[in-house]
Enzyme design. Structure first.
Site, PDB file in Angstrom:
ATOM      1  N   LYS A 159       0.878  -0.871   0.137  1.00  0.00           N
ATOM      2  CA  LYS A 159       0.611  -0.129   0.286  1.00  0.00           C
ATOM      3  C   LYS A 159       1.165   1.215   0.091  1.00  0.00           C
ATOM      4  O   LYS A 159       2.085   1.233   0.383  1.00  0.00           O
ATOM      5  CB  LYS A 159      -0.989  -0.434   1.431  1.00  0.00           C
ATOM      6  N   SER A 185      -9.980   2.369   2.190  1.00  0.00           N
ATOM      7  CA  SER A 185      -9.002   3.055   1.777  1.00  0.00           C
ATOM      8  C   SER A 185      -8.247   2.008   1.287  1.00  0.00           C
ATOM      9  O   SER A 185      -7.571   2.683   0.045  1.00  0.00           O
ATOM     10  CB  SER A 185      -8.555   4.102   2.097  1.00  0.00           C
ATOM     11  N   SER A 219     -10.273  -0.070   6.606  1.00  0.00           N
ATOM     12  CA  SER A 219      -9.294  -0.133   5.813  1.00  0.00           C
ATOM     13  C   SER A 219      -8.583  -1.047   5.367  1.00  0.00           C
ATOM     14  O   SER A 219      -8.357  -1.825   4.211  1.00  0.00           O
ATOM     15  CB  SER A 219      -7.926   1.241   5.601  1.00  0.00           C
TER      16      SER A 219
END
Length: 503
Positions: free
Chosen positions: A94, A169, A193
């Site tokens: 990420k 997210s 997330s």
């Protein structure tokens, strides 16, 4: 259009396609030298080149760097010096974690093209474990969002249905896993997330106990809530990755020094399918009105499956969970307001209006106006208001009191049961654009996951089925006390083995 439908994802699972193998299977084949890390890494890079133009899971792909790391992993294996059980297995990271060899943008124009001078601790541990990093995955800007539509660069699509969101997210990491562009991924979980994207893409995601995975080099959203964690397609894969990234770090002031439970042993034990003696609590407040029928049906089936494995299931009341959403959306914006003050156009990142005609204050204002997206601005303003003179006690102070009550609800529940369960999300993945103009509706998508972050405890989302009404995946959330992350893996692996393949 590239085929990235459900059938397209299934097609990668052919026995002769390495991208269809689990991370544990790949690790075994690399260790035995049946496959090389270079072969495995190149196959995943080819897969990314083939389909990611349609999905948008990656913001940056580091092919040369990944192949160089794969060559080093192969050399270590050949010398009998493999540094971890996942040596040679590639991974998607990420874009909230700093990396010295790739841009770190956090999905924001504010950091467009920024190269960090140091690696995050998680990044460093991945490298030390011999895990090639394929690239950096897309995310909602500064991890603020539930759909990965708030990225400043691109929208990520759900591999099960490209008209729908992949969660947020961390939708980029989840989409990369679900489409077999990567066998492993790293996410961050501030309010769900990791777990929420896992639920809507039929992957596995774990939010570890707060403080057990270092936040050093993780660009902060809300410091008391943020937690990096492992993502995979199976419970065992996720456990193997958890083992690599967890552990005390003196550079993180919130890092705990307690030993991390043996999550890999727990996952292997759980796969045997025996949950005799395990007490499981069903949270009354995390089901019912507002939940999609197919989600509730899948949850009831999961309860029946767990009972069939020998577990005892009881109803548990956590009365203050109903206030979690309100408390979270005061605490998080307050911390966002403080953390994002560092992006001031003076030291690094975007700078607008620096032409000699504007004061430093004007440059700062112009830069923040241009660099932050609407959702980030919304949360900064809410947080600044909540922390302002005359309102601090009424808003932020009260929210922290509610947080304490939620932690007490968890503590009381864990005196009765070993783990708690709920649906991971109230509905399946919604369509792209459906909630963009309705922030409250978007926030409600994280209703089930928020309490865990407020309490700092551990939780996992594991696939529990597909809603026949829309053909989209559903997730089961398993929650455990702080520093009892191994319970997640035992229960999750047992359920996974009994449930069988999804879709």
């Amino acid at each position: 259009m590239t085929d990235v439908s459900t059938d397209g994802v299934r097609a990668t699972r052919a026995s002769n396609d390495v991208t269809g193998l689990s991370a544990a299977e790949l690790a075994e084949k690399i260790a035995s030298r049946e496959l090389s890390s270079v072969e495995v890494t190149r196959a995943h890079l080819d897969r990314i080149a083939e389909i990611d133009g349609e999905l948008g899971a990656f913001l940056h792909v580091g092919g040369d760097e990944a192949l160089a790391a794969a060559e080093a992993a192969d050399a270590a294996v050949a010398a009998g010096e493999a540094p971890s059980a996942l040596t040679g297995v590639p991974l998607a990271l990420k874009d909230a974690f700093t990396t010295t060899d790739a841009p770190t943008t956090c999905g924001s124009r504010m950091l467009e093209g920024w190269m960090s001078p140091y690696d995050a601790t998680v990044t460093a541990r991945l490298r030390a474990a011999g895990i090639p990093i394929l690239g950096k995955t897309n995310m909602d800007e500064f991890a603020m969002g539930s759909s990965t539509e708030n990225s400043a660069y691109q929208v990520t699509r759900n591999p099960w249905d490209t008209t729908r969101i992949p969660g947020g997210s961390g939708g980029g990491s989840a989409a990369a896993l679900a489409s077999h562009q990567a066998p492993l991924a790293i996410g961050t979980d501030t309010g769900g997330s990791i777990r929420q994207p896992a639920a809507v893409t039929a992957t596995v995601g774990v939010k570890p106990t707060y403080g057990t995975v270092s936040r050093y080099g993780l660009i902060a959203c809300a410091s008391s809530l943020d937690q990096g964690g492992p993502c995979g397609r199976t419970v065992l894969d996720t456990a193997l990755l958890h083992e690599v990234i967890a552990g005390h770090d003196a550079r993180d002031a919130t890092s705990v020094s307690a030993a991390v439970p043996d999550v890999v042993a727990a996952a292997r034990a759980g796969a045997g399918g025996d949950l005799s003696g395990v007490r499981i609590g069903v949270v009354s407040q995390l089901q019912g009105e507002g939940y999609q029928d197919g989600v509730l049906a899948s949850f009831r089936e999961a309860c029946d499956t767990l009972t069939g494995l020998g577990a005892t299931i009881v109803e548990v009341d956590c009365p203050h969970f109903t206030y979690a959403l309100g408390a979270y959306y005061l605490i998080l914006p307050s911390e966002v307001s403080s953390n994002l003050a560092r992006f001031d156009a003076m030291r690094y990142g975007l700078r607008v209006g620096d032409d000699g005609t504007h004061s430093a204050d004007e440059v700062m204002a112009l830069t923040r106006a241009a660099g932050f997206g609407p959702e980030v601005k919304r949360r900064i303003m809410i947080g600044t208001y909540a922390l302002s003179s005359g309102y601090y006690d009424a808003y932020y102070g009260q929210a922290q009191k509610v947080r304490t009550l939620i932690a007490r609800d968890f503590a009381a529940a864990y005196e009765q049961v070993d783990v708690l369960i709920s649906p991971t999300t109230p509905t399946t993945a919604f369509h792209l654009g459906e909630k963009v103009d309705d922030p409250l509706s978007m926030y409600l998508f994280d209703l089930c996951t928020l309490p865990v972050n407020l309490a700092g405890t551990a939780a996992m989302s594991v696939p529990s089925g597909v809603d026949p009404a829309d053909g989209m995946p559903v997730g089961l959330q398993i929650m455990a006390p702080a520093l009892a992350d191994d319970r997640l893996y035992r229960v999750g692996a047992a359920y996974e083995a009994a449930r069988g393949p999804i879709g």
